[in-house]
Scaffold this motif. Structure first.
Motif, PDB file in Angstrom:
ATOM      1  N   SER A 127      40.583  11.442   7.396  1.00  0.00           N
ATOM      2  CA  SER A 127      40.761  12.765   7.969  1.00  0.00           C
ATOM      3  C   SER A 127      42.226  13.000   8.275  1.00  0.00           C
ATOM      4  CB  SER A 127      39.926  12.916   9.249  1.00  0.00           C
ATOM      5  OG  SER A 127      40.324  11.955  10.205  1.00  0.00           O
ATOM      6  N   GLY A 128      42.556  14.264   8.532  1.00  0.00           N
ATOM      7  CA  GLY A 128      43.905  14.603   8.928  1.00  0.00           C
ATOM      8  C   GLY A 128      44.938  14.191   7.903  1.00  0.00           C
ATOM      9  N   ASP A 129      45.982  13.485   8.365  1.00  0.00           N
ATOM     10  CA  ASP A 129      47.080  13.131   7.470  1.00  0.00           C
ATOM     11  C   ASP A 129      46.628  12.162   6.384  1.00  0.00           C
ATOM     12  OD1 ASP A 129      46.697  11.182   9.439  1.00  0.00           O
ATOM     13  OD2 ASP A 129      48.758  10.452   9.269  1.00  0.00           O
ATOM     14  N   SER A 130      45.667  11.269   6.679  1.00  0.00           N
ATOM     15  CA  SER A 130      45.183  10.329   5.652  1.00  0.00           C
ATOM     16  C   SER A 130      44.506  11.076   4.515  1.00  0.00           C
ATOM     17  CB  SER A 130      44.201   9.325   6.273  1.00  0.00           C
ATOM     18  OG  SER A 130      44.835   8.535   7.240  1.00  0.00           O
ATOM     19  N   LYS A 131      43.710  12.080   4.858  1.00  0.00           N
ATOM     20  CA  LYS A 131      43.030  12.869   3.829  1.00  0.00           C
ATOM     21  C   LYS A 131      44.035  13.643   3.002  1.00  0.00           C
ATOM     22  CE  LYS A 131      39.523  16.495   3.286  1.00  0.00           C
ATOM     23  NZ  LYS A 131      38.603  17.421   3.995  1.00  0.00           N
ATOM     24  N   ARG A 132      45.025  14.244   3.655  1.00  0.00           N
ATOM     25  CA  ARG A 132      45.998  15.030   2.901  1.00  0.00           C
ATOM     26  C   ARG A 132      46.824  14.152   1.972  1.00  0.00           C
ATOM     27  NH1 ARG A 132      45.890  19.995   1.050  1.00  0.00           N
ATOM     28  NH2 ARG A 132      47.760  20.122  -0.213  1.00  0.00           N
ATOM     29  N   LYS A 133      47.092  12.909   2.363  1.00  0.00           N
ATOM     30  CA  LYS A 133      47.853  12.012   1.496  1.00  0.00           C
ATOM     31  C   LYS A 133      47.067  11.690   0.225  1.00  0.00           C
ATOM     32  CE  LYS A 133      50.721  10.088   5.142  1.00  0.00           C
ATOM     33  NZ  LYS A 133      50.944   8.986   6.107  1.00  0.00           N
ATOM     34  N   LEU A 134      45.750  11.647   0.333  1.00  0.00           N
ATOM     35  CA  LEU A 134      44.936  11.459  -0.863  1.00  0.00           C
ATOM     36  C   LEU A 134      45.166  12.603  -1.841  1.00  0.00           C
ATOM     37  CD1 LEU A 134      41.514  10.306   0.658  1.00  0.00           C
ATOM     38  CD2 LEU A 134      43.366   8.873  -0.229  1.00  0.00           C
ATOM     39  N   TYR A 135      45.226  13.833  -1.313  1.00  0.00           N
ATOM     40  CA  TYR A 135      45.481  14.987  -2.180  1.00  0.00           C
ATOM     41  C   TYR A 135      46.869  14.886  -2.803  1.00  0.00           C
ATOM     42  CZ  TYR A 135      46.368  19.689  -3.808  1.00  0.00           C
ATOM     43  OH  TYR A 135      46.689  20.762  -4.595  1.00  0.00           O
ATOM     44  N   GLU A 136      47.860  14.520  -2.034  1.00  0.00           N
ATOM     45  CA  GLU A 136      49.219  14.466  -2.559  1.00  0.00           C
ATOM     46  C   GLU A 136      49.359  13.410  -3.645  1.00  0.00           C
ATOM     47  OE1 GLU A 136      51.575  13.979   0.926  1.00  0.00           O
ATOM     48  OE2 GLU A 136      51.323  16.070   1.554  1.00  0.00           O
ATOM     49  N   ILE A 137      48.653  12.290  -3.488  1.00  0.00           N
ATOM     50  CA  ILE A 137      48.655  11.266  -4.542  1.00  0.00           C
ATOM     51  C   ILE A 137      48.055  11.840  -5.818  1.00  0.00           C
ATOM     52  CG2 ILE A 137      47.590   9.086  -5.271  1.00  0.00           C
ATOM     53  CD1 ILE A 137      47.845   8.188  -2.306  1.00  0.00           C
ATOM     54  N   GLY A 138      46.884  12.467  -5.675  1.00  0.00           N
ATOM     55  CA  GLY A 138      46.235  13.047  -6.855  1.00  0.00           C
ATOM     56  C   GLY A 138      47.055  14.157  -7.466  1.00  0.00           C
ATOM     57  N   CYS A 139      47.617  15.030  -6.642  1.00  0.00           N
ATOM     58  CA  CYS A 139      48.424  16.146  -7.139  1.00  0.00           C
ATOM     59  C   CYS A 139      49.631  15.651  -7.917  1.00  0.00           C
ATOM     60  CB  CYS A 139      48.854  17.009  -5.958  1.00  0.00           C
ATOM     61  SG  CYS A 139      49.841  18.446  -6.413  1.00  0.00           S
ATOM     62  N   ASP A 140      50.327  14.648  -7.380  1.00  0.00           N
ATOM     63  CA  ASP A 140      51.504  14.102  -8.073  1.00  0.00           C
ATOM     64  C   ASP A 140      51.113  13.514  -9.429  1.00  0.00           C
ATOM     65  OD1 ASP A 140      53.094  14.837  -5.969  1.00  0.00           O
ATOM     66  OD2 ASP A 140      53.193  12.839  -5.069  1.00  0.00           O
ATOM     67  N   LEU A 141      50.006  12.789  -9.470  1.00  0.00           N
ATOM     68  CA  LEU A 141      49.564  12.194 -10.733  1.00  0.00           C
ATOM     69  C   LEU A 141      49.185  13.265 -11.748  1.00  0.00           C
ATOM     70  CD1 LEU A 141      47.357   9.235  -9.422  1.00  0.00           C
ATOM     71  CD2 LEU A 141      49.520   9.037 -10.672  1.00  0.00           C
ATOM     72  N   LEU A 142      48.495  14.302 -11.287  1.00  0.00           N
ATOM     73  CA  LEU A 142      48.084  15.370 -12.194  1.00  0.00           C
ATOM     74  C   LEU A 142      49.289  16.118 -12.745  1.00  0.00           C
ATOM     75  CD1 LEU A 142      45.000  16.753 -10.225  1.00  0.00           C
ATOM     76  CD2 LEU A 142      44.962  15.487 -12.386  1.00  0.00           C
ATOM     77  N   GLN A 143      50.246  16.421 -11.898  1.00  0.00           N
ATOM     78  CA  GLN A 143      51.427  17.142 -12.370  1.00  0.00           C
ATOM     79  C   GLN A 143      52.272  16.283 -13.287  1.00  0.00           C
ATOM     80  OE1 GLN A 143      53.040  18.553  -8.588  1.00  0.00           O
ATOM     81  NE2 GLN A 143      52.065  20.537  -8.895  1.00  0.00           N
ATOM     82  N   THR A 144      52.371  15.001 -12.998  1.00  0.00           N
ATOM     83  CA  THR A 144      53.070  14.087 -13.901  1.00  0.00           C
ATOM     84  C   THR A 144      52.358  14.012 -15.244  1.00  0.00           C
ATOM     85  OG1 THR A 144      53.882  12.768 -12.036  1.00  0.00           O
ATOM     86  CG2 THR A 144      53.884  11.714 -14.201  1.00  0.00           C
ATOM     87  N   GLY A 145      51.030  14.157 -15.214  1.00  0.00           N
ATOM     88  CA  GLY A 145      50.228  14.106 -16.432  1.00  0.00           C
ATOM     89  C   GLY A 145      50.202  15.399 -17.222  1.00  0.00           C
ATOM     90  N   GLY A 146      50.958  16.408 -16.782  1.00  0.00           N
ATOM     91  CA  GLY A 146      51.068  17.647 -17.538  1.00  0.00           C
ATOM     92  C   GLY A 146      50.229  18.801 -17.028  1.00  0.00           C
ATOM     93  N   TYR A 147      49.528  18.610 -15.903  1.00  0.00           N
ATOM     94  CA  TYR A 147      48.701  19.676 -15.339  1.00  0.00           C
ATOM     95  C   TYR A 147      49.531  20.536 -14.384  1.00  0.00           C
ATOM     96  CZ  TYR A 147      44.590  17.423 -17.309  1.00  0.00           C
ATOM     97  OH  TYR A 147      43.676  16.881 -18.180  1.00  0.00           O
ATOM     98  N   ARG A 148      49.133  21.793 -14.277  1.00  0.00           N
ATOM     99  CA  ARG A 148      49.820  22.729 -13.397  1.00  0.00           C
ATOM    100  C   ARG A 148      48.843  23.223 -12.332  1.00  0.00           C
ATOM    101  NH1 ARG A 148      52.949  20.341 -15.603  1.00  0.00           N
ATOM    102  NH2 ARG A 148      54.642  20.999 -16.997  1.00  0.00           N
TER     103      ARG A 148
END
Length: 454
Positions: free
Chosen positions: A263-284
């Motif tokens: 929850s809270g900051d731990s949950k948001r860090k999960l999103y940021e990890i996924g978001c960074d990987l997706l954007q690095t992988g060519g997703y917008r």
């Protein structure tokens, strides 16, 4: 993103697939004859110009996923398929009798529940019945939700023949411990198999649905799930925040303890990890919670300012009449909302008696329509504008300090007549929309209504 911002803005708030949001619909003054008149007026404005949208809710699932907050009925008895489709077609007939001409369907979505619970033969019977009284537009946008574990080539081919070119597969997470907690099992090999099968049949937009914030998720597990997803290159990826709403009646969210959830900051860090990987992988990133490859029409709609959002999520189809068929389905006539009976037996009984099975609804006021437009623009284009005269001094005196707070945190830029969300503000779109939500400020909540915004 700093932990202090997450702590500050992690409050309960709507997802804004509609405005007003369902808990604040004025059902006391909802007038079914007026709703039907607004429905007919919306049909007249839309059918020839753009066509209409149609959502069909198929509620059955063979097993309960304990993270799911949707309206569903758990059964392995497939004898329920025929009577339910009979009821859907009877409800569709009620609408077609209301309209002065044949509907033109620009957007069609089969949601659930689990649409692939139904046999290909029953789905064919459903769609044959729908198009007996309607026609597709020249460039329709049809999609459906398939379970990776029971979607067959025959399912895919049957719906393809009716013009479906989009499909979304519910993946959620690949970690065995997470899958056990949410009672949702499918190995990556099965998802890969059905994804490739959909491509072979001819589907041009394949989506995988992932969820962050599930029990036992951690940075390592979310990274592994996203990396496996990237190897399959779905055209779209929905990366949703888990909505923990165990207070909803009939909800299955009892399969784990609250302390098992990040929850809270731990949950948001999960999103940021996924978001960074997706954007690095060519997703917008598209709007909120969605990603796509640049060739996908959803990405192009965002680039051209044509992105739209309704009860089915983000879409590129610009219709302002959405008809919802099925138990608990929601319809939108642009100036009026309605929702069907949420109890399956009540829904069937009313339809078979020749009634629209409306449980509740809301007739939008002029102020509702203004705020709805602004929230839609924030959600789809990260900006909006208004006239200063749109707000009373009291309203602006409440709104302006909140916007100033967002601006001080580096999340937006605003003046007296416009607002633009900065990149740092994208994770807080829901919070920004809440500033303008007249109903949140006017109503005292007596219990929990919404999931957390972060």
């Amino acid at each position: 993103m700093t932990d202090s911002l997450i702590t500050k803005y992690n409050v309960a708030g709507p997802r804004y697939t509609s405005y007003p949001t369902v808990p604040f619909w004025d059902t006391a003054t909802f007038n079914p004859p007026e709703w039907r008149q607004r429905l007919t007026n919306a049909f007249g404005r839309n059918n020839d110009a753009n066509g209409i949208s149609l959502y069909i809710h198929l509620p059955y699932c063979e097993s309960l996923c304990t993270f799911c907050g949707c309206n569903k009925r758990i059964t392995r008895n497939h004898a329920v398929e025929k009577p339910y489709i009979d009821t859907l077609l009877a409800e569709w007939a009620l609408y077609c009798d209301q309209f002065p001409q044949r509907p033109r369907i620009a957007e069609l979505h089969l949601g659930g529940g689990t649409p692939s619970f139904f046999s290909p033969q029953q789905l064919r019977r459903l769609l044959t019945g729908i198009f007996r009284w309607a026609d597709p537009t020249d460039e329709p946008d049809y999609g459906w939700e398939g379970h990776p574990g029971n979607t067959t080539r025959e399912h895919l081919q049957t719906l393809y023949e009716f013009g479906f070119r989009r499909i979304s597969f519910g993946v959620q997470d690949y970690d065995p411990q997470v899958q056990l907690a949410i009672h949702r099992f499918q190995p990556a090999a099965q998802v890969r198999l059905v994804t490739e099968l959909a491509r072979t049949v001819g589907y041009t937009s394949i989506s995988h649905d992932l969820v962050f914030g599930l029990p036992f998720q951690c940075p390592e597990t979310i990274r592994e799930t996203v990396l496996k997803t990237l190897t399959m290159r779905p055209d779209r990826i929905s990366f949703y925040s888990y909505a923990h709403v165990p207070w909803i009646k009939g909800n299955g969210q009892r399969g784990f303890r609250d302390e098992d959830l990040p929850s809270g900051d731990s949950k948001r860090k999960l999103y940021e990890i996924g978001c960074d990987l997706l954007q690095t992988g060519g997703y917008r990133e598209i709007g909120m919670d969605h990603f796509s490859l640049p060739h996908d029409p959803l990405y192009k709609a965002q680039e051209t300012g044509q992105l739209h959002r309704n009860f089915m999520g983000y879409t590129l189809t610009q219709t302002s009449l959405l008809i919802g068929l099925g138990v608990s389905a929601i319809g939108d006539a642009g100036t009026a909302f309605m929702q069907n009976e949420k109890d399956l037996e009540s829904y069937r009984q009313r339809v078979l008696a020749g009634e629209f099975p409306v449980l509740r609804g809301h007739l939008l006021t002029r102020k509702d329509a203004q705020i709805r437009r602004m929230i839609l623009e924030i959600m789809c284009r990260s900006q909006t504008a208004w006239e200063r005269a749109d707000w009373t001094n009291e309203e602006w005196g409440r709104i302006r300090p909140q916007l100033a707070d967002f601006q001080a945190d580096g999340l937006i830029r605003f003046d007296d007549t416009s607002l633009r969300v900065l990149p740092a503000g994208r994770p807080f779109l829901r919070n920004i929309c809440m500033v303008f939500d007249h109903y949140l400020t006017q109503n005292r909540q007596t219990g929990p209504l919404f999931s957390q915004t972060v």
